[in-house]
Design an enzyme around this catalytic site. Structure first.
Site, PDB file in Angstrom:
ATOM      1  N   SER A 137       0.858  -1.188   0.000  1.00 21.24           N
ATOM      2  CA  SER A 137       0.000   0.000   0.000  1.00 21.24           C
ATOM      3  C   SER A 137       0.889   1.231   0.000  1.00 21.24           C
ATOM      4  CB  SER A 137      -0.879   0.011   1.264  1.00 21.24           C
ATOM      5  OG  SER A 137      -1.517   1.259   1.450  1.00 21.24           O
ATOM      6  N   TYR A 150      -2.478  -1.361  10.332  1.00 13.19           N
ATOM      7  CA  TYR A 150      -2.567  -1.648   8.903  1.00 13.19           C
ATOM      8  C   TYR A 150      -1.336  -1.095   8.197  1.00 13.19           C
ATOM      9  CZ  TYR A 150      -4.049  -1.569   4.038  1.00 13.19           C
ATOM     10  OH  TYR A 150      -4.102  -1.747   2.672  1.00 13.19           O
TER      11      TYR A 150
END
Length: 255
Positions: A137, A150
């Site tokens: 990400s 995350y």
């Protein structure tokens, strides 16, 4: 990466980015196996793509990985590509001192790909040509304060991917990192799925497939929209980018 003639396993292939990649690779004539935890969603995906196969798998469960991996190797001897895509993303309030959500992120986003990769890599190393793709990400490079664990798991998978690529440099296994920006998926529910500030999923998939096709030796797949985040530190813009991104998104949540 070769774009055709593969047998590709895609975790979390029944929704979001995984679903988009599964559809795109299937359209190119590859054998695609998707995994997920929602049987109905898996069945619907397979029904819409004749020839695609679905296997139930909880990537956060080490025992389930040990159960499924030998089955995959036995049933799909030509398996030569794995896309570690399955993941979860939830907001955390660190002031509350809770750890359950953090541990769930680590089990799914970090331990899941590591365990599955370890189970499948001996098989992949026997293939004439194979590929491991990890999905990280933009938050691996500039974290979001609302999603600390995350962000941390994606940074860890980035580091794991780099180390794996170095270790496998003299083998037939290519290692590629896909680095999505903020994409319009249901990862965080309807808010993200409907957020006009997020990159449309179909646009992300199309650009990603174009990069994979045009740059078969790519180590990272970076769509244009993630460049500012990916290279913020190299450009000396990290602190400014971090502050602006987090101030903007925290304000949006409060609004």
């Amino acid at each position: 990466m070769q774009m055709t003639g593969n047998t590709i396993l895609i975790t979390g292939g029944n929704s979001g980015i995984g679903q988009g990649l599964a559809s795109a690779f299937h359209m190119l004539g590859n054998m695609v196996i998707i995994t997920g935890r929602n049987q109905q969603a898996l069945d619907e995906m397979v029904a819409a793509h004749p020839g695609m196969t679905a296997v139930m798998l909880n990537v956060d469960d080490g025992n389930d990985i040990q159960r499924v991996a030998p089955q995959l190797i036995r049933d799909f001897a030509g398996l030569n590509a794995v896309i570690h895509n399955a993941g979860m993303m939830a907001e955390e309030d660190l002031k509350m001192g809770e750890t359950d959500v953090a541990e769930a992120h680590i089990a799914t986003n970090l331990l899941g790909p590591i365990r599955l990769n370890s189970a499948l890599l001996p098989h992949l190393l026997k293939q004439p040509s194979a590929t491991v793709l990890t999905v990280t990400s933009g938050l691996a490079y500039v974290p979001l304060s609302l999603n600390p664990t995350y962000s941390a798991t994606k940074a860890a998978i980035h580091a794991y991917t780099q180390a794996m690529r170095y270790q496998l440099a003299d083998t037939s296994v290519q290692v590629i990192e896909l680095v999505p920006p903020y994409v319009r998926t249901g990862l965080q529910g309807q808010r993200q799925a409907n957020d006009q500030n997020a990159m449309p999923l179909d646009a992300y998939i199309a650009e990603t497939m174009d990069i994979l096709t045009g740059q078969p030796d790519a180590k990272e797949v970076l769509v244009q929209r993630v460049h500012a985040q990916r290279f913020a530190e190299q450009r000396g813009e990290y602190d400014t980018f971090f502050q602006r991104m987090n101030d903007t998104l925290v304000a949006a949540r409060k609004g």
